[in-house]
Write a protein that holds these residues in place. Sequence first.
Motif, PDB file in Angstrom:
ATOM      1  N   LEU A   1       1.364  -0.172 -12.898  1.00  0.00           N
ATOM      2  CA  LEU A   1       2.803  -0.148 -13.131  1.00  0.00           C
ATOM      3  C   LEU A   1       3.556  -0.283 -11.811  1.00  0.00           C
ATOM      4  O   LEU A   1       4.540  -1.035 -11.710  1.00  0.00           O
ATOM      5  N   ALA A   2       3.105   0.407 -10.777  1.00  0.00           N
ATOM      6  CA  ALA A   2       3.756   0.312  -9.466  1.00  0.00           C
ATOM      7  C   ALA A   2       3.747  -1.118  -8.943  1.00  0.00           C
ATOM      8  O   ALA A   2       4.707  -1.568  -8.304  1.00  0.00           O
TER       9      ALA A   2
ATOM     10  N   GLU B   1       0.826  -1.208   0.000  1.00  0.00           N
ATOM     11  CA  GLU B   1       0.000   0.000   0.000  1.00  0.00           C
ATOM     12  C   GLU B   1       0.859   1.256   0.000  1.00  0.00           C
ATOM     13  O   GLU B   1       0.585   2.206  -0.733  1.00  0.00           O
ATOM     14  N   ASN B   2       1.894   1.258   0.823  1.00  0.00           N
ATOM     15  CA  ASN B   2       2.725   2.456   0.904  1.00  0.00           C
ATOM     16  C   ASN B   2       3.525   2.668  -0.373  1.00  0.00           C
ATOM     17  O   ASN B   2       3.697   3.806  -0.824  1.00  0.00           O
ATOM     18  N   LEU B   3       4.003   1.580  -0.981  1.00  0.00           N
ATOM     19  CA  LEU B   3       4.761   1.723  -2.218  1.00  0.00           C
ATOM     20  C   LEU B   3       3.878   2.290  -3.331  1.00  0.00           C
ATOM     21  O   LEU B   3       4.308   3.177  -4.084  1.00  0.00           O
ATOM     22  N   ARG B   4       2.653   1.826  -3.432  1.00  0.00           N
ATOM     23  CA  ARG B   4       1.734   2.380  -4.432  1.00  0.00           C
ATOM     24  C   ARG B   4       1.509   3.874  -4.189  1.00  0.00           C
ATOM     25  O   ARG B   4       1.505   4.671  -5.130  1.00  0.00           O
ATOM     26  N   LYS B   5       1.306   4.235  -2.922  1.00  0.00           N
ATOM     27  CA  LYS B   5       1.089   5.636  -2.575  1.00  0.00           C
ATOM     28  C   LYS B   5       2.293   6.498  -2.969  1.00  0.00           C
ATOM     29  O   LYS B   5       2.140   7.561  -3.596  1.00  0.00           O
ATOM     30  N   GLU B   6       3.500   6.041  -2.630  1.00  0.00           N
ATOM     31  CA  GLU B   6       4.707   6.800  -2.940  1.00  0.00           C
ATOM     32  C   GLU B   6       4.933   6.889  -4.451  1.00  0.00           C
ATOM     33  O   GLU B   6       5.358   7.933  -4.966  1.00  0.00           O
TER      34      GLU B   6
END
Length: 284
Positions: free
Chosen positions: A181-182, A165-170
């Motif tokens: 893509l993320a 979740e955090n990686l998608r947000k960043e």
Amino acid sequence: MSFLDKIRACNAWDPAAFVPFLLDGERLGSLRQSALEQLRRWPEHFRICTDRIEWINSPADFAGRSALLAEVVERLAEEGILSHLHGELYPVTAAGRDQARCLIDRACAPFFGMRAFGQHLNGFVRTRHGIEMWIGRRSADRRLYPRRLDHLVAGGLPHGLSLGENLRKECHEEAGMPLALADRALPVGAVTYCRDSERGLKPDVMYCYDLELPEDFQPSCNDGEVEAFYRMPVEEVRELVRDTDEFKLNCNLVIIDFLIRHGLITQTDPDYLEIIRGLRAPLP
């Protein structure tokens, strides 16, 4: 300069200059003597010893401990002992994020020498000329490392969000990246370091990701943290890391790890084994 210089710069600290911060015998942080002295005003909560500081009479529950710690850091921030509060909460833990004992404002973790977690993504493109990496330049108004080079995507890991979740947000905030893509980012390990900084001790964990991007991808920053993006040949990135201080300090470690995994720092390098060991520094 060398790759080892960058690793050593991220691991420059004197254990004798810090004392453990303990809760029920578990080490949750490490404080400088000057920081320790600031906590003497709460004798009902912190027992100061010559070789340690103990959090005593702490609430038994997660929320209660978090609330008490928030009161302490708010007072220290009001008095200017802490420069600011970030408004983002980090887990306080002696191990992994899922073993948190309470929460603390992100900006205050170094004062207590508490472990912090982040995510760094190597965004790259394979071209007919070889690998090229997307690099960001931090905005001039950044509190830390203004206008230094940075990863395409990098950020802290707040409590309550999963790694995915955090990686998608960043990825969305920092590079305007679609979620689909993320989600193609590959977890490739973690880098650890421990450094004495102006704000206190930083025993940090950075989860690392590689993302091969389409050649027509063009990043765009949605949160104002990056003022420009560059797509550079990986050999140029390697030289910038090795020979300059252009990159935000901890980014060097994640890029060095990328260079090793992609054969761009070779096994014949005389520092090869020391470089590898240095990317996984033990944390107090």
